[in-house]
Motif scaffolding. Sequence first.
Motif, short mmCIF file in Angstrom:
data_model
loop_
_atom_site.label_atom_id
_atom_site.label_comp_id
_atom_site.label_asym_id
_atom_site.label_seq_id
_atom_site.Cartn_x
_atom_site.Cartn_y
_atom_site.Cartn_z
N ASN A 166 -45.34 32.92 -74.11
CA ASN A 166 -45.30 31.47 -73.94
C ASN A 166 -46.22 30.99 -72.84
OD1 ASN A 166 -43.03 30.70 -75.80
ND2 ASN A 166 -42.04 32.30 -74.54
N SER A 167 -46.84 29.85 -73.12
CA SER A 167 -47.64 29.22 -72.07
C SER A 167 -46.70 28.54 -71.08
CB SER A 167 -48.57 28.18 -72.70
OG SER A 167 -47.76 27.13 -73.24
N ALA A 168 -47.24 28.12 -69.96
CA ALA A 168 -46.44 27.42 -68.95
C ALA A 168 -45.84 26.15 -69.54
CB ALA A 168 -47.30 27.08 -67.74
N THR A 169 -46.60 25.44 -70.41
CA THR A 169 -46.10 24.21 -71.03
C THR A 169 -44.91 24.52 -71.92
OG1 THR A 169 -48.46 23.83 -71.30
CG2 THR A 169 -46.96 22.09 -72.10
N ASP A 170 -45.10 25.67 -72.72
CA ASP A 170 -44.00 26.05 -73.61
C ASP A 170 -42.74 26.31 -72.80
OD1 ASP A 170 -45.71 25.89 -75.71
OD2 ASP A 170 -46.11 28.06 -75.80
N LEU A 171 -42.93 27.07 -71.69
CA LEU A 171 -41.77 27.41 -70.86
C LEU A 171 -41.11 26.16 -70.30
CD1 LEU A 171 -42.93 30.64 -68.98
CD2 LEU A 171 -41.19 30.43 -70.76
N GLN A 172 -41.96 25.20 -69.89
CA GLN A 172 -41.40 23.95 -69.34
C GLN A 172 -40.59 23.23 -70.41
OE1 GLN A 172 -41.38 23.08 -66.11
NE2 GLN A 172 -39.95 21.50 -66.86
N ALA A 173 -41.14 23.25 -71.67
CA ALA A 173 -40.42 22.60 -72.77
C ALA A 173 -39.07 23.26 -72.98
CB ALA A 173 -41.25 22.68 -74.05
N LEU A 174 -39.10 24.63 -72.93
CA LEU A 174 -37.83 25.37 -73.10
C LEU A 174 -36.86 25.04 -71.97
CD1 LEU A 174 -39.15 28.84 -74.31
CD2 LEU A 174 -37.79 27.20 -75.63
N ALA A 175 -37.43 24.97 -70.73
CA ALA A 175 -36.58 24.63 -69.58
C ALA A 175 -35.95 23.27 -69.77
CB ALA A 175 -37.41 24.67 -68.30
N ASN A 176 -36.73 22.30 -70.29
CA ASN A 176 -36.19 20.95 -70.53
C ASN A 176 -35.07 21.00 -71.56
OD1 ASN A 176 -37.95 19.94 -68.72
ND2 ASN A 176 -39.41 19.13 -70.24
N GLU A 177 -35.31 21.86 -72.61
CA GLU A 177 -34.29 21.97 -73.66
C GLU A 177 -32.98 22.48 -73.06
OE1 GLU A 177 -35.35 24.60 -76.90
OE2 GLU A 177 -33.27 24.55 -77.65
N VAL A 178 -33.09 23.55 -72.23
CA VAL A 178 -31.88 24.13 -71.63
C VAL A 178 -31.23 23.13 -70.67
CG1 VAL A 178 -30.95 26.01 -70.23
CG2 VAL A 178 -32.70 26.47 -71.94
N GLN A 179 -32.10 22.37 -69.96
CA GLN A 179 -31.54 21.34 -69.06
C GLN A 179 -30.70 20.33 -69.86
OE1 GLN A 179 -31.84 21.15 -65.57
NE2 GLN A 179 -30.27 19.57 -65.91
N GLY A 180 -31.26 19.97 -71.04
CA GLY A 180 -30.53 19.05 -71.92
C GLY A 180 -29.20 19.65 -72.34
N ILE A 181 -29.24 20.96 -72.65
CA ILE A 181 -28.00 21.64 -73.05
C ILE A 181 -26.98 21.60 -71.91
CG2 ILE A 181 -27.02 23.91 -73.58
CD1 ILE A 181 -29.62 24.43 -75.22
N LEU A 182 -27.52 21.86 -70.68
CA LEU A 182 -26.63 21.83 -69.51
C LEU A 182 -25.93 20.46 -69.40
CD1 LEU A 182 -25.49 22.99 -66.87
CD2 LEU A 182 -27.64 22.39 -65.75
N THR A 183 -26.74 19.39 -69.56
CA THR A 183 -26.17 18.05 -69.46
C THR A 183 -25.10 17.83 -70.53
OG1 THR A 183 -28.40 17.40 -68.89
CG2 THR A 183 -26.80 15.62 -69.20
N SER A 184 -25.40 18.31 -71.75
CA SER A 184 -24.42 18.07 -72.82
C SER A 184 -23.15 18.88 -72.58
CB SER A 184 -25.02 18.38 -74.19
OG SER A 184 -25.08 19.77 -74.39
N VAL A 185 -23.30 20.10 -72.00
CA VAL A 185 -22.10 20.90 -71.70
C VAL A 185 -21.27 20.20 -70.61
CG1 VAL A 185 -21.26 23.08 -70.73
CG2 VAL A 185 -23.05 23.10 -72.46
#
Lengths: 458, 299
Positions: free
Chosen positions: B101-120
């Motif tokens: 993964n590129s750094a951008t991809d990783l950031q996107a994944l991090a954002n996704e997990v952050q979203g998951i954290l918020t929903s949890v």
Amino acid sequence: MGGLSTALLIGVGGLDAAQGALDATSNNIANVNTPGYTREAAQFSELPQNQSNAQITGGGVMLDGLDSIRDELLNVQIQQQTSLQSAADTESASLQQVQTYFTSTGTDITSALAAFSSSLVQLSGNANSSAAQQGVLAAGQNLAAAFNNTANGLTNVQTETNRQIPDTVSQINSLTQQIAQLNGQLAQLPAGQDGGTTQDQLDQEVQKLAGLTNISVTKTNNGETIATGSGTALVEGNQSFNLQTAAGPSGLQQVLDSNGNNITSTIIGGSLGGALNIANQVIPGFLSQLNTLARQFATAFNSAQTAGTDSNGNAGAAFFTGTSNLSSAAAGISVGLTSAAQIAIGSGGSAGGNGNVANLSAALTSALPSGQSAAQSYASLVFNVGTAASNASTQSTAIGDNLTQLTTQQGSISAVNIDEETANLLRFQTAYEAASRVVSTVQVLGNAALNMGSGTSF
Amino acid sequence: MRIDPNIVPNLLAELQQSQVSLNTALQQVSTGLSVNAPSDNPTAAAAMVQNTIESGDLDVYTQNVSTALSSVQTANSVLNSVVTSLTSAVSAGTEGANGTNSATDLQALANEVQGILTSVVTAANTSVSGSYLFGGTSTTTPYTANAASPAGYTYNGNTSSNSVAVGDQNSVQINLPGSQIFSNATNNVLGSLSSLVSALQSGGSLAIQTATASVDSALNYVGQQQVFYGNAETQLNSQETFLQQDKVTLSTQANSLIGVNMATAATNLTQAETDNSAALAAVAKVLPNSLLSYLAPPA
């Protein structure tokens, strides 16, 4: 041998006798519906025979008098049963009033306990709902009100019954005065003579007295001596002794004899005995059971409440108050909380959660110091009230049946039978007519004898 | 033997008796109750005190069961959605750890997990009619953001749980505190998600793998906690069946204590009516009769 004049005398005697019998019959018919009247019967006897030389002729009839037909033994039995029935009736009437407070009406203690219990269950499921909290507070207030109503209802019946006691005692006094007076009248009569109407009146008054209290009656030379069941004299000869009443230490009426001795506990029969039993024994018994229940229940519930934490985070304050005085616990119980937030729903010293609700509920179902739960001890009170009311009415019915038999027996001896009197009327009418025919015949014969030999018909 | 000529009192007593029977029969038919006052049957009246209280409670127990069931079912479905979210977080972590993964991809994944954290966190703050499902017995919002905390959130609830009365001496625990499900010391859902976000942002494959593994373990842990809610649901359902049976038992008992057998009551009423009219007819027939009726009037 007897002459015409003898026949005339016998005929006139017959007229007198038939006249007396007609008097009795007409008096019987006139008094057919008079309470306490005993039928009269003319008593006849033969007059001594006339003996002249070897010839014996009848002496005619004599009217001995008019006897009232009565059975004193039956009267005594009827008096005793009347006392018992009157007591049972008085008790039954009061207990019918008492038991209305223990009948399921929606505002009785059973309904209030049920509503309080289910409001707590509701709170357990919805601890944070203010509606459920208000529900518990309101149900608690209703329960306290149900206790108050029941206790006040019992006290009212007691007060009402107690208020009748002086009236009953003054009725007793006026009856004993009349009886003493009648005794005096009877004493004027020659010994062995039936008292007739005076005796009827006396029996009737004694009968009324028996309905008011239990009495014992003895016949003496001075008429009837009447005493209460315990032997306190009420009437001796032509003298009567008044009973008195005085308010006792608890405000309940006590009955005193004419010397001021307390004879309350010995009066067990009649409406006075019934009223004393209700006011002094039965209702105080129910009240004490109710007061004990109110107090023990309040204490148990309060200790569950004070062990918890209310919605403001404070230790629970006493839910119920007003039960510190045992003798007025049921009348005085009320809800001490001013808002639903003070109900100790939580446990462990912090607000939130329903940790203490189970303890509050348990106060309703676990055994109180009496050994029974609140519902059980109320149930045994209901049982006691029901049994007392049912016993009093069963007793009244049983004695009533007994009394009916005795009265029927008395009626068969003493009551006026119109058919019998009508038949007697015809019988004595015939006898009177026949006797008058004897008189007129003697007159004709006398005339014939006087005119003997002077007639022109020969 | 001479008989009592006073038949009137006896006749009246008979009449009264038949009227009493008639009233009793009428009352029983109209109320459907054989016990209308404690004196009618003191034992039954006393037994009805307990019966009334129990059947009153029973209705509310049934309400409590359905309230508790809805709360337990809601909690269970909330946890289901948490499991789904955590599963996506694990896939995101696995994808981030594969080193392509590129750094951008990783950031996107991090954002996704952050979203998951918020929903949890939102799930953990679920409330049903004013009560938080995962706050213990506390009435404050269970999780609030806190930068000082490693997981980014603090737990404001307590470790107690609510039990609902669903029967006499029978209560069911209907919740687990959030601290046990979401911020447990060994399987911290929020903490592991938060670590995964940081790992994805910093980009080290090994760190991402470790963080993903701990999210995976938290995922399993949440699955285990769900068993509690499943058990509570089973228990509540069986209690509901029991309460229905108990209701039948109590109403049968009440009926046998104070109820009236309608057939018997109706028969009694008919019988009482017949008796009453017979007594009335007897009075009407007997009273006017006397010898006088048969005598010729005096000339």
